[in-house]
Design a protein around this motif. Sequence first.
Motif, PDB file in Angstrom:
ATOM      1  N   ARG A   7     -53.146 -33.509 -61.430  1.00 61.32           N
ATOM      2  CA  ARG A   7     -54.371 -33.321 -60.391  1.00 61.32           C
ATOM      3  C   ARG A   7     -55.608 -33.742 -60.735  1.00 61.32           C
ATOM      4  NH1 ARG A   7     -56.871 -27.813 -61.729  1.00 61.32           N
ATOM      5  NH2 ARG A   7     -56.592 -27.677 -59.118  1.00 61.32           N
ATOM      6  N   THR A   8     -56.115 -34.593 -61.810  1.00 63.30           N
ATOM      7  CA  THR A   8     -57.044 -35.490 -61.644  1.00 63.30           C
ATOM      8  C   THR A   8     -56.678 -36.656 -61.285  1.00 63.30           C
ATOM      9  OG1 THR A   8     -58.089 -34.513 -63.791  1.00 63.30           O
ATOM     10  CG2 THR A   8     -58.796 -36.355 -63.520  1.00 63.30           C
ATOM     11  N   ASP A   9     -54.779 -37.351 -61.997  1.00 63.22           N
ATOM     12  CA  ASP A   9     -54.816 -38.315 -61.263  1.00 63.22           C
ATOM     13  C   ASP A   9     -54.544 -38.566 -59.160  1.00 63.22           C
ATOM     14  OD1 ASP A   9     -54.946 -39.769 -63.849  1.00 63.22           O
ATOM     15  OD2 ASP A   9     -52.571 -39.659 -64.473  1.00 63.22           O
ATOM     16  N   ALA A  10     -53.889 -37.706 -59.111  1.00 55.83           N
ATOM     17  CA  ALA A  10     -53.516 -37.309 -57.685  1.00 55.83           C
ATOM     18  C   ALA A  10     -55.127 -37.448 -56.709  1.00 55.83           C
ATOM     19  CB  ALA A  10     -52.995 -36.475 -57.378  1.00 55.83           C
ATOM     20  N   LEU A  11     -56.115 -36.581 -57.606  1.00 47.37           N
ATOM     21  CA  LEU A  11     -57.692 -37.012 -57.125  1.00 47.37           C
ATOM     22  C   LEU A  11     -57.943 -38.270 -57.058  1.00 47.37           C
ATOM     23  CD1 LEU A  11     -60.375 -35.492 -56.226  1.00 47.37           C
ATOM     24  CD2 LEU A  11     -60.490 -35.132 -57.987  1.00 47.37           C
ATOM     25  N   ALA A  12     -58.010 -39.108 -57.809  1.00 49.47           N
ATOM     26  CA  ALA A  12     -58.023 -40.082 -58.396  1.00 49.47           C
ATOM     27  C   ALA A  12     -57.220 -41.264 -56.784  1.00 49.47           C
ATOM     28  CB  ALA A  12     -57.980 -40.730 -59.475  1.00 49.47           C
ATOM     29  N   ARG A  13     -56.168 -41.500 -56.816  1.00 49.08           N
ATOM     30  CA  ARG A  13     -55.657 -41.566 -56.253  1.00 49.08           C
ATOM     31  C   ARG A  13     -56.094 -41.325 -55.051  1.00 49.08           C
ATOM     32  NH1 ARG A  13     -51.788 -44.286 -59.273  1.00 49.08           N
ATOM     33  NH2 ARG A  13     -51.096 -43.203 -61.306  1.00 49.08           N
ATOM     34  N   SER A  14     -55.823 -40.417 -54.292  1.00 43.58           N
ATOM     35  CA  SER A  14     -56.462 -40.039 -52.782  1.00 43.58           C
ATOM     36  C   SER A  14     -57.999 -41.042 -52.338  1.00 43.58           C
ATOM     37  CB  SER A  14     -56.530 -37.997 -52.860  1.00 43.58           C
ATOM     38  OG  SER A  14     -57.214 -37.967 -51.430  1.00 43.58           O
ATOM     39  N   PHE A  15     -58.817 -41.167 -53.577  1.00 42.65           N
ATOM     40  CA  PHE A  15     -59.966 -41.162 -53.793  1.00 42.65           C
ATOM     41  C   PHE A  15     -59.738 -42.351 -53.461  1.00 42.65           C
ATOM     42  CE2 PHE A  15     -62.648 -37.594 -55.604  1.00 42.65           C
ATOM     43  CZ  PHE A  15     -64.070 -37.669 -54.434  1.00 42.65           C
ATOM     44  N   ILE A  16     -58.765 -43.392 -53.692  1.00 43.38           N
ATOM     45  CA  ILE A  16     -58.349 -44.697 -54.074  1.00 43.38           C
ATOM     46  C   ILE A  16     -57.937 -45.021 -52.318  1.00 43.38           C
ATOM     47  CG2 ILE A  16     -56.833 -46.614 -54.737  1.00 43.38           C
ATOM     48  CD1 ILE A  16     -57.577 -45.477 -57.460  1.00 43.38           C
ATOM     49  N   ARG A  17     -56.475 -43.808 -52.187  1.00 43.23           N
ATOM     50  CA  ARG A  17     -56.542 -44.469 -50.791  1.00 43.23           C
ATOM     51  C   ARG A  17     -56.985 -44.679 -49.770  1.00 43.23           C
ATOM     52  NH1 ARG A  17     -53.473 -40.858 -51.855  1.00 43.23           N
ATOM     53  NH2 ARG A  17     -53.980 -38.868 -50.643  1.00 43.23           N
TER      54      ARG A  17
ATOM     55  N   ILE B 128     -61.665 -35.886 -50.689  1.00 39.25           N
ATOM     56  CA  ILE B 128     -61.067 -34.693 -51.564  1.00 39.25           C
ATOM     57  C   ILE B 128     -60.698 -33.368 -50.732  1.00 39.25           C
ATOM     58  CG2 ILE B 128     -63.400 -32.792 -51.565  1.00 39.25           C
ATOM     59  CD1 ILE B 128     -65.058 -35.029 -52.455  1.00 39.25           C
ATOM     60  N   LEU B 129     -60.956 -33.919 -49.366  1.00 41.07           N
ATOM     61  CA  LEU B 129     -60.229 -32.605 -48.371  1.00 41.07           C
ATOM     62  C   LEU B 129     -58.566 -32.401 -48.214  1.00 41.07           C
ATOM     63  CD1 LEU B 129     -62.348 -32.183 -45.140  1.00 41.07           C
ATOM     64  CD2 LEU B 129     -62.498 -30.720 -47.300  1.00 41.07           C
ATOM     65  N   ASP B 130     -58.246 -33.944 -48.238  1.00 39.55           N
ATOM     66  CA  ASP B 130     -57.092 -34.120 -48.427  1.00 39.55           C
ATOM     67  C   ASP B 130     -55.548 -33.839 -49.861  1.00 39.55           C
ATOM     68  OD1 ASP B 130     -54.434 -35.155 -47.781  1.00 39.55           O
ATOM     69  OD2 ASP B 130     -54.511 -36.921 -48.510  1.00 39.55           O
ATOM     70  N   TRP B 131     -56.736 -34.440 -50.930  1.00 38.15           N
ATOM     71  CA  TRP B 131     -56.526 -33.582 -52.106  1.00 38.15           C
ATOM     72  C   TRP B 131     -55.993 -31.784 -52.490  1.00 38.15           C
ATOM     73  CZ3 TRP B 131     -58.638 -30.202 -55.950  1.00 38.15           C
ATOM     74  CH2 TRP B 131     -58.042 -30.531 -57.241  1.00 38.15           C
ATOM     75  N   ARG B 132     -56.993 -31.426 -51.914  1.00 32.23           N
ATOM     76  CA  ARG B 132     -57.352 -30.002 -51.665  1.00 32.23           C
ATOM     77  C   ARG B 132     -56.839 -29.866 -50.894  1.00 32.23           C
ATOM     78  NH1 ARG B 132     -61.516 -25.950 -48.666  1.00 32.23           N
ATOM     79  NH2 ARG B 132     -60.631 -23.592 -49.624  1.00 32.23           N
ATOM     80  N   ALA B 133     -56.132 -29.776 -50.042  1.00 36.48           N
ATOM     81  CA  ALA B 133     -54.341 -29.286 -49.290  1.00 36.48           C
ATOM     82  C   ALA B 133     -53.447 -29.421 -50.206  1.00 36.48           C
ATOM     83  CB  ALA B 133     -54.949 -30.345 -47.945  1.00 36.48           C
ATOM     84  N   GLN B 134     -53.300 -30.893 -50.877  1.00 38.37           N
ATOM     85  CA  GLN B 134     -52.137 -31.227 -51.245  1.00 38.37           C
ATOM     86  C   GLN B 134     -51.740 -30.475 -52.811  1.00 38.37           C
ATOM     87  OE1 GLN B 134     -51.450 -35.379 -52.079  1.00 38.37           O
ATOM     88  NE2 GLN B 134     -51.731 -35.718 -50.001  1.00 38.37           N
TER      89      GLN B 134
ATOM     90  N   ALA C 220     -53.499 -27.005 -53.548  1.00 38.37           N
ATOM     91  CA  ALA C 220     -52.791 -25.616 -52.789  1.00 38.37           C
ATOM     92  C   ALA C 220     -51.496 -25.533 -53.028  1.00 38.37           C
ATOM     93  CB  ALA C 220     -53.591 -25.891 -51.695  1.00 38.37           C
ATOM     94  N   GLY C 221     -50.938 -26.681 -52.239  1.00 34.41           N
ATOM     95  CA  GLY C 221     -49.444 -26.219 -51.733  1.00 34.41           C
ATOM     96  C   GLY C 221     -48.177 -26.754 -53.132  1.00 34.41           C
ATOM     97  N   LYS C 222     -48.997 -27.394 -54.440  1.00 37.00           N
ATOM     98  CA  LYS C 222     -48.597 -27.406 -54.876  1.00 37.00           C
ATOM     99  C   LYS C 222     -48.612 -26.476 -56.425  1.00 37.00           C
ATOM    100  CE  LYS C 222     -48.088 -32.684 -55.061  1.00 37.00           C
ATOM    101  NZ  LYS C 222     -48.489 -33.552 -55.639  1.00 37.00           N
ATOM    102  N   LYS C 223     -49.867 -25.635 -55.561  1.00 34.15           N
ATOM    103  CA  LYS C 223     -50.805 -24.661 -56.516  1.00 34.15           C
ATOM    104  C   LYS C 223     -49.702 -23.414 -57.721  1.00 34.15           C
ATOM    105  CE  LYS C 223     -53.943 -20.855 -57.287  1.00 34.15           C
ATOM    106  NZ  LYS C 223     -55.345 -20.236 -56.002  1.00 34.15           N
ATOM    107  N   ALA C 224     -48.223 -22.791 -56.881  1.00 31.50           N
ATOM    108  CA  ALA C 224     -46.707 -22.180 -57.603  1.00 31.50           C
ATOM    109  C   ALA C 224     -46.731 -22.864 -58.411  1.00 31.50           C
ATOM    110  CB  ALA C 224     -46.276 -22.124 -56.251  1.00 31.50           C
ATOM    111  N   LEU C 225     -47.028 -24.346 -58.571  1.00 28.05           N
ATOM    112  CA  LEU C 225     -45.918 -25.249 -59.573  1.00 28.05           C
ATOM    113  C   LEU C 225     -46.754 -25.280 -61.232  1.00 28.05           C
ATOM    114  CD1 LEU C 225     -44.771 -27.740 -57.382  1.00 28.05           C
ATOM    115  CD2 LEU C 225     -43.553 -25.846 -59.106  1.00 28.05           C
ATOM    116  N   ILE C 226     -48.081 -24.844 -60.561  1.00 29.53           N
ATOM    117  CA  ILE C 226     -49.534 -25.392 -61.843  1.00 29.53           C
ATOM    118  C   ILE C 226     -49.473 -24.017 -62.614  1.00 29.53           C
ATOM    119  CG2 ILE C 226     -51.782 -25.777 -62.221  1.00 29.53           C
ATOM    120  CD1 ILE C 226     -51.640 -26.763 -59.140  1.00 29.53           C
ATOM    121  N   ARG C 227     -49.269 -24.492 -64.201  1.00 31.47           N
ATOM    122  CA  ARG C 227     -49.323 -23.194 -64.753  1.00 31.47           C
ATOM    123  C   ARG C 227     -50.829 -22.448 -65.272  1.00 31.47           C
ATOM    124  NH1 ARG C 227     -47.778 -25.956 -70.221  1.00 31.47           N
ATOM    125  NH2 ARG C 227     -50.512 -26.025 -70.735  1.00 31.47           N
ATOM    126  N   GLN C 228     -50.366 -21.102 -65.424  1.00 28.31           N
ATOM    127  CA  GLN C 228     -51.964 -21.144 -65.128  1.00 28.31           C
ATOM    128  C   GLN C 228     -52.040 -20.631 -66.934  1.00 28.31           C
ATOM    129  OE1 GLN C 228     -53.839 -20.679 -62.673  1.00 28.31           O
ATOM    130  NE2 GLN C 228     -52.381 -21.753 -61.143  1.00 28.31           N
TER     131      GLN C 228
END
Length: 405
Positions: free
Chosen positions: A316-326, A389-395, A397-405
């Motif tokens: 999730r952190t890697d995805a956040l970093a890549r969203s900022f870069i993009r 940040i908004l783009d990462w949040r949306a993506q 949230a879409g993966k939330k079911a796959l994240i181990r709680q």
Amino acid sequence: MIRLCLILATMWMLSLSTVSAQSSDNPARVFVEGSGFSQNWLGRSELQLKLSRGVPFRVFTLDAPRRLVIDFKDLIWDDVHKKDLLLESRHIADLRFGAFQPGWSRLIVDLNKALLPKDISMVVDAQTGQASLSLSLSSASGQEFAQGSGAPKSAGWPVARQDTQSTSFAPDHFVVVLDPGHGGVDPGAEREGVSEKVLMLEMAKMLRTSLQQTGQVEVVLTRDSDVFVSLQSRVAQAHQVQADLFVSLHADALSQGGAEGATVYVLSDEASDTASAHLAARHNRADIISGADLTGSDDQITSVLLDMARRETEPRTDALARSFIRHMNAVGGPMNRHPLRRAGFSVLKSADIPSVLIEVGFLSSRRDLKNLRNPAWRDGIVAAMTDAILDWRAQDAGKKALIRQ
């Protein structure tokens, strides 16, 4: 005994009514003329500080590394520069000064050898009210220095700022903690009149406004003024408000490696390159730079607890970093040639909060410095960060079911 005598002598001086009678509404100032370190004919280093009036103060030393620390109540350092005080002393490696907590400032002196303060006095002119603080530094053994060192635990004196935000939000709110790097007595990088601590606070406030205007984000700043906040407290604040994201903003200076362009860092036990390792080491010394007493700590501040990172947080952190870069690249950046890097930054050690550190640019690069000075460029980068940040949040949230709680 040395430490006890030093504390008692200082507290006795603070009892003088001429020193403590003034209000914080009228802070004292340091006069450049007549202030600074010098070396007398015996080779002993001496400090003189000329002040517009007397103020409460205390003096102590810290070990590992060896530092002399002086705290002042209601004293500001406007128009004073490091070169003004480093006059002549082979025993002084470096010094810095500035705000430590609201209403308090601090002078930290890095010592080349074991030296203990002696003959401490503040003399107040009965006619003008102006004051002169003086002390000398005497050689001591390493053992004597260690025994005489440590921040005194006295009520009413400043301590490293801890959980400064008491804000709480509803569980369904999306909370972003923005961390303007450095602050107060820790200036960060400085180039051609530009201070990293000032610039990053300004950008953090701009980003806060931009995020809040979307109506989708709650924002907390680890500091909203020019004060020092410890590394540990910055992370603690994110946990206190149950942050969904932690973003630390910086604009450092590196002499090696030709650092240039925006760079996004994520936590790693091994730095992706030498320059990143050096940068992380500098950032992780922030509490030492501020004169914080780390005696007896469990090394949580100066070491990164990489083994705490939960497996699901890293992607999730890697995805956040890549969203900022993009998104930052989409507005022209300019981005570093290798914009995603890894290093052991202490402020990224949260196990359960996706956390990134963004070097918006490097003050050591003339191109980046020009951009950072440009309000229009800053507006564009802030808008890109908001979208990221908004783009990462949306993506996410879409993966939330796959994240181990």
